[in-house]
Design a protein around this motif. Structure first.
Motif, short mmCIF file in Angstrom:
data_model
loop_
_atom_site.label_atom_id
_atom_site.label_comp_id
_atom_site.label_asym_id
_atom_site.label_seq_id
_atom_site.Cartn_x
_atom_site.Cartn_y
_atom_site.Cartn_z
N GLU A 32 -6.43 -5.23 -1.15
CA GLU A 32 -6.39 -4.11 -0.20
C GLU A 32 -7.48 -4.31 0.85
N ASP A 34 -7.97 -2.59 3.94
CA ASP A 34 -8.41 -1.50 4.82
C ASP A 34 -9.91 -1.21 4.72
N ASP A 65 -3.00 -10.53 4.57
CA ASP A 65 -2.90 -9.22 5.22
C ASP A 65 -4.04 -9.02 6.22
N LYS A 69 -3.47 -8.44 10.21
CA LYS A 69 -3.87 -7.18 10.84
C LYS A 69 -4.96 -7.36 11.89
N SER A 248 3.35 -8.18 1.73
CA SER A 248 2.26 -7.33 2.21
C SER A 248 2.05 -6.19 1.22
N GLU A 250 1.57 -3.15 1.88
CA GLU A 250 2.35 -1.98 2.31
C GLU A 250 3.72 -1.97 1.66
N LYS A 251 4.39 -3.12 1.58
CA LYS A 251 5.70 -3.21 0.94
C LYS A 251 5.60 -2.93 -0.56
N LEU A 253 3.31 -1.13 -2.12
CA LEU A 253 3.04 0.29 -2.34
C LEU A 253 4.29 1.13 -2.09
N HIS A 254 5.03 0.80 -1.06
CA HIS A 254 6.25 1.56 -0.74
C HIS A 254 7.23 1.50 -1.91
N GLN A 257 5.86 3.62 -5.00
CA GLN A 257 5.57 5.04 -4.82
C GLN A 257 6.82 5.92 -4.85
N GLU A 328 -1.24 5.80 -7.06
CA GLU A 328 -1.64 4.91 -5.96
C GLU A 328 -2.74 3.95 -6.41
N SER A 335 -1.68 -4.75 -7.92
CA SER A 335 -1.48 -5.75 -6.87
C SER A 335 -2.63 -6.75 -6.83
#
Length: 472
Positions: A32, A34, A65, A69, A248, A250-251, A253-254, A257, A328, A335
């Motif tokens: 991760e 961020d 990632d 980004k 990624s 994001e994929k 987590l989507h 979730q 989450e 991951s």
């Protein structure tokens, strides 16, 4: 020059952030990314480079990632051959980060591409050495992992590379350098790491057994290869993900979730043959859980134990957690070790399952004092699921040691017809074991609350030598 260690305790992992004059670099980032981006934004800096010390085995790096980004350049050391765009540094190559410099120092040994990075400040002072898994505080990186990916890279060959890397590349450097390793105590990438996460190179030269200048090459090889345990099964799989690439976050987590009500949760579990992974605390799990679910609590080394016990990285996983925030957290931590195929979670958690009137199972738990009575009356078999080294240090007289990471290979050793007792050090690992046993049809057993930490306060006979009932 700013140098900041970003430490993640559950993985015993250290990433590093450096910044100078509006430019930043990240070393060995977690999946991760961020938090690293926000850290650079705080300094109004642009992340220019993502430096990797090697292809990691114990976690999936966030290099792809982060590069995507931030439009940053991924840097590896000599001999690295990733399946994506990256800059392969030459030995001694210098990179500019603001007014500071980063010099790549090729140090093969832990892996063939292993590279340390010398940090040089704006005044040309050599101030730090990011060592990856080449040099830890009190230890060095184990040289046996690469052979599980490339058979020709034997542990003896890499150990000899490491000997020369340390002697010719690391030990001649200044004693004042601060050593910044990739891991601390608890990581399986070494065998005797310190709890300290930084030190001076000078002190390491005095105290780290592997830096003893009196060791011959053969003595060094013997010293670092002696006592190595079998690496976790997910290590070579993570190496390949770090070389080949991955989806990624994001994929991931989507996908994970997606909420399911009780009826749909049960149907999806059957249709996909998903593993139901309950992430609650051991004490909560024992009071009630969904049949056939496995407990690996978020309150400890969750990702490590997932990696030890779930063989297939692509195993579909359905999560049971206390709340959405815990879902989450579980997805992110999964991951980090390459388990990207969580397909959803139980909306409302176990409480929703129970209120819906669905079948539940429980785990019988006893106190250490109860165990004293059992031992006096029934002489019930006691299974200790701690590591072999913990068991060898001290254990109950007559206890049988089956380390948790080997439990699936030794299920036949547990009696189905006779009552038995289970414990670890404090109760976290034994509840994982209990859930695995329950899933495999074992019902006539109890878990000791507080584990050996509670048992050792009783008068049950103990021993500090290995008894004949050790199975491993």
């Amino acid at each position: 020059m700013k140098i900041e260690q970003i430490y993640t305790g559950c993985l015993s992992h250290a990433a590093y952030y450096i910044e100078s004059n509006g430019e930043a670099a990240i070393f060995d980032p977690l999946r991760e990314v961020d938090p690293y981006i926000k850290r650079a934004q705080k300094d109004n800096a642009r992340i220019k480079y993502v430096f990797e010390t090697h292809f990691h085995a114990d976690f999936v790096s966030g290099h792809l990632d982060l590069a995507q980004k931030e439009k940053a350049i991924i840097v590896y050391g000599p001999t690295a051959n990733p399946c994506f765009e990256a800059l392969i540094a030459s030995d001694g190559q210098v990179f500019l980060v603001g007014d500071c410099k980063v010099r790549a120092i090729h140090t093969p040994g832990h892996t063939l591409e292993s590279t340390c990075y010398l940090l040089i400040d704006e005044f040309e002072n050599e101030v730090g050495l990011i060592t990856g898994d080449t040099l830890f505080i009190g230890d060095v990186g184990r040289p046996d992992l690469a052979q599980h990916v490339i058979a020709d890279l034997t542990q003896d060959l890499l150990a000899r590379h490491l000997f020369h890397s340390l002697r010719t590349k690391i030990m001649p450097l200044s004693d004042d350098l601060i050593v910044y390793p990739n891991h601390g105590a608890g990581s399986a990438c070494g065998k005797m790491m310190s709890k300290e996460t930084t030190d001076t190179l000078g002190n390491q030269k005095k105290t780290n057994y592997a830096l003893n200048p009196k060791l011959t090459e053969d003595e060094f090889v013997d010293a670092i290869l002696t006592g190595l345990t079998v690496p976790p099964q997910y290590f070579p799989k993570n190496v390949l993900l770090n070389i080949q690439g991955y989806e990624s976050l994001e994929k991931v987590l989507h996908r994970g979730q997606k909420p399911y009500n009780c009826k749909d949760f049960e149907k999806v579990a059957i249709d996909t043959k998903a593993l139901i992974l309950d992430t609650r605390k051991a004490s909560d799990f024992a009071k009630g859980f969904i049949p056939n679910s496995i407990n690996i609590g978020l309150d400890s080394n969750f990702a490590m134990w997932v990696g030890e016990l779930i063989v297939d990285l692509k195993q579909p996983i359905l999560l049971v957690a206390e709340n959405y925030e815990k879902v989450e957290e579980a997805l992110i931590r999964l991951s980090r070790v390459g388990y990207d195929y969580a397909i959803g979670y139980l909306e409302g958690g176990f409480e929703a399952w129970k209120k819906n009137g669905n079948q539940i199972h429980t785990i019988n738990r006893i106190t250490a004092e109860d165990l004293v009575i059992l031992e006096e009356i029934h002489q019930s078999p006691v299974f200790d699921v701690r590591k072999k080294s913990e068991f060898q240090s001290e254990h109950l007289l007559g206890a049988i040691n089956i380390p948790l990471n080997e439990i699936s290979n030794y299920l036949a050793e547990f009696p189905k017809d006779n009552y038995f007792v289970l414990h670890c050090a404090a109760g976290y690992r034994s509840m994982i074991a209990a859930s695995i046993l329950k899933k495999n049809g074992f019902n006539n057993f109890a878990d000791v609350i507080g584990g050996y930490n509670a048992i050792k306060l009783t008068n049950i006979p103990k021993t500090d030598y290995v008894c004949p009932t050790t199975l491993l």
